[in-house]
Design an enzyme around this catalytic site. Structure first.
Site, mmCIF file in Angstrom:
data_model
loop_
_atom_site.group_PDB
_atom_site.id
_atom_site.type_symbol
_atom_site.label_atom_id
_atom_site.label_comp_id
_atom_site.label_asym_id
_atom_site.label_seq_id
_atom_site.Cartn_x
_atom_site.Cartn_y
_atom_site.Cartn_z
ATOM 1 N N TRP A 102 21.579 56.988 -91.532
ATOM 2 C CA TRP A 102 20.333 57.696 -91.250
ATOM 3 C C TRP A 102 19.408 57.681 -92.459
ATOM 4 C CZ3 TRP A 102 19.504 57.826 -86.430
ATOM 5 C CH2 TRP A 102 20.573 57.930 -85.543
ATOM 6 N N ASP A 172 16.851 65.698 -94.689
ATOM 7 C CA ASP A 172 17.195 65.598 -93.282
ATOM 8 C C ASP A 172 18.489 66.388 -93.097
ATOM 9 O OD1 ASP A 172 18.074 64.937 -90.759
ATOM 10 O OD2 ASP A 172 17.999 62.762 -91.055
ATOM 11 N N LYS A 196 22.415 69.345 -82.520
ATOM 12 C CA LYS A 196 23.753 69.463 -83.082
ATOM 13 C C LYS A 196 24.116 70.927 -83.357
ATOM 14 C CE LYS A 196 23.116 64.882 -85.110
ATOM 15 N NZ LYS A 196 23.993 64.096 -84.246
#
Length: 360
Positions: A102, A172, A196
């Site tokens: 990511w 992030d 999540k």
């Protein structure tokens, strides 16, 4: 109904209490005779939900007054572009710490928009660890330094964050937001997809320091400016109302559990159950991450062979364990133990791992 243990990496488990509350209110929210999905985002009933979610997040995370909480769309992946669009002015550098797929994707988008650098990377070691903060390489003209706090694919996590003063630190936190207390003032911007730890997919939370809102703003399309959403309290255009409603419900649940500190203690207990099963298996299970970089959210491991992985995963699925497959890019096994995954599921997985090892 068969018991299901949901270890999906995202969208992931939601608290049962939250789902039951949503079910009870689904067709008649707060006496309106309508679902929250049917309400105008300008109605007082929805605005109470919207502001309630903002206020709860500020309370749970001790967010200072000089930060704005924003509800955005496009997932965390859109932030990969929004950040350099707003902050990567000519003559400035977007500096990225690479700890997994990511962060690589975030860097890829920034390269399309301006000059970039890599402050550190652990790719050569198969992303098994987190860089030593003392080895990070900075530049005097860094526009920002970007990191990914938890790496879902490789199962690593920053246990503490580097103190950066020459440029805003951007994180992030999609896969570990609200899983432990943090010092918000270490960061210029935090962003996270909700699917999540915060709720269902469809909304992205951004926590932005106010002094950054005006940076380079005239050269950014209106809907991609943080200031646009800050000025409109995230109501510039129709927000994902049901996702925000669910987010508020999840935040209420976190508060009921005792807040972020209580959630952290439970997360540590859950992860220890599974890591102990790995560490006490005499090598039958082998964790991917180095011990000092292990994630509390995503526990990645392999059995002796790929064929063993497949057999274990097949047995787990037969017994109601869902989502234990590793990411398609790396294979193996992965247990995602996000906030809403109950300790009973982790106990059951520990017992399965112990039993499977003894019989194989």
């Amino acid at each position: 109904m068969t018991t299901v243990y949901n270890f999906n990496a995202g969208p992931s488990a939601l608290p049962k209490q939250v789902l039951e509350r949503a079910q009870a209110e689904l067709t008649n929210f707060n006496g309106t005779g309508m679902s929250v999905m049917e309400l105008s985002h300008r109605s007082k009933e929805y605005e109470a939900v919207h502001q309630g979610a903002i206020d709860l997040l500020k309370e749970l995370y001790n967010i200072p007054d000089q930060y704005k909480v924003l509800f955005l769309q496009g997932g965390a992946s859109l932030q990969f572009s929004m950040i350099p669009l707003q902050f990567l002015k000519e003559g400035k550098i977007g500096n990225y710490i690479l700890t997994g797929s990511w962060s690589e994707k975030a860097l890829k988008e920034a390269k399309l928009l301006g000059e970039t650098a890599i402050a550190a990377t652990t790719k050569e070691g198969q992303y098994k660890t987190i860089p030593d903060a003392s080895h990070l390489q900075f530049n005097e003209n860094d526009a920002y330094v970007h990191l990914t706090s938890n790496n879902t694919i490789y199962g690593t996590q920053w246990s503490s964050f580097p103190d950066i003063t020459h440029a805003p630190l951007i994180a992030d936190m999609s896969s570990d937001i609200l899983s432990r207390p943090i010092n918000i003032e270490q960061f210029g911007l935090i962003y996270a997809g909700a699917q999540k730890n915060l709720g269902p997919s469809g909304v992205t939370v951004a926590i932005v320091r106010e002094d950054l809102l005006d940076t380079n703003v005239d050269q950014v399309p209106t809907v991609l400016r943080y200031k646009t959403h800050a000025d409109a309290n995230s109501l510039y255009h129709t927000p994902p109302t049901f996702s925000i409603y669910m987010l508020q419900q999840v935040l209420t649940w976190v508060k009921e559990q005792g807040g972020v500190e209580a959630i952290q203690a439970l997360n540590e207990e859950k992860a220890k159950l599974i890591y102990d099963a790995i560490d006490e298996s005499n090598g039958f299970y082998k964790g991917h991450a180095e011990k000092d970089a292990r994630s509390l959210m995503n526990i990645t491991f392999n059995l002796p062979t790929e064929e063993d992985n497949k057999k274990f995963l097949a047995k787990a699925k037969e017994l109601g364990f869902i989502g234990l497959n590793g990411h398609r890019s790396v294979g193996g096994c992965r247990a995602s133990t996000y906030n809403a995954v109950p300790i009973e599921a982790c106990l059951a997985l520990r017992d399965l791992m112990d039993s499977y090892r003894k019989h194989n």
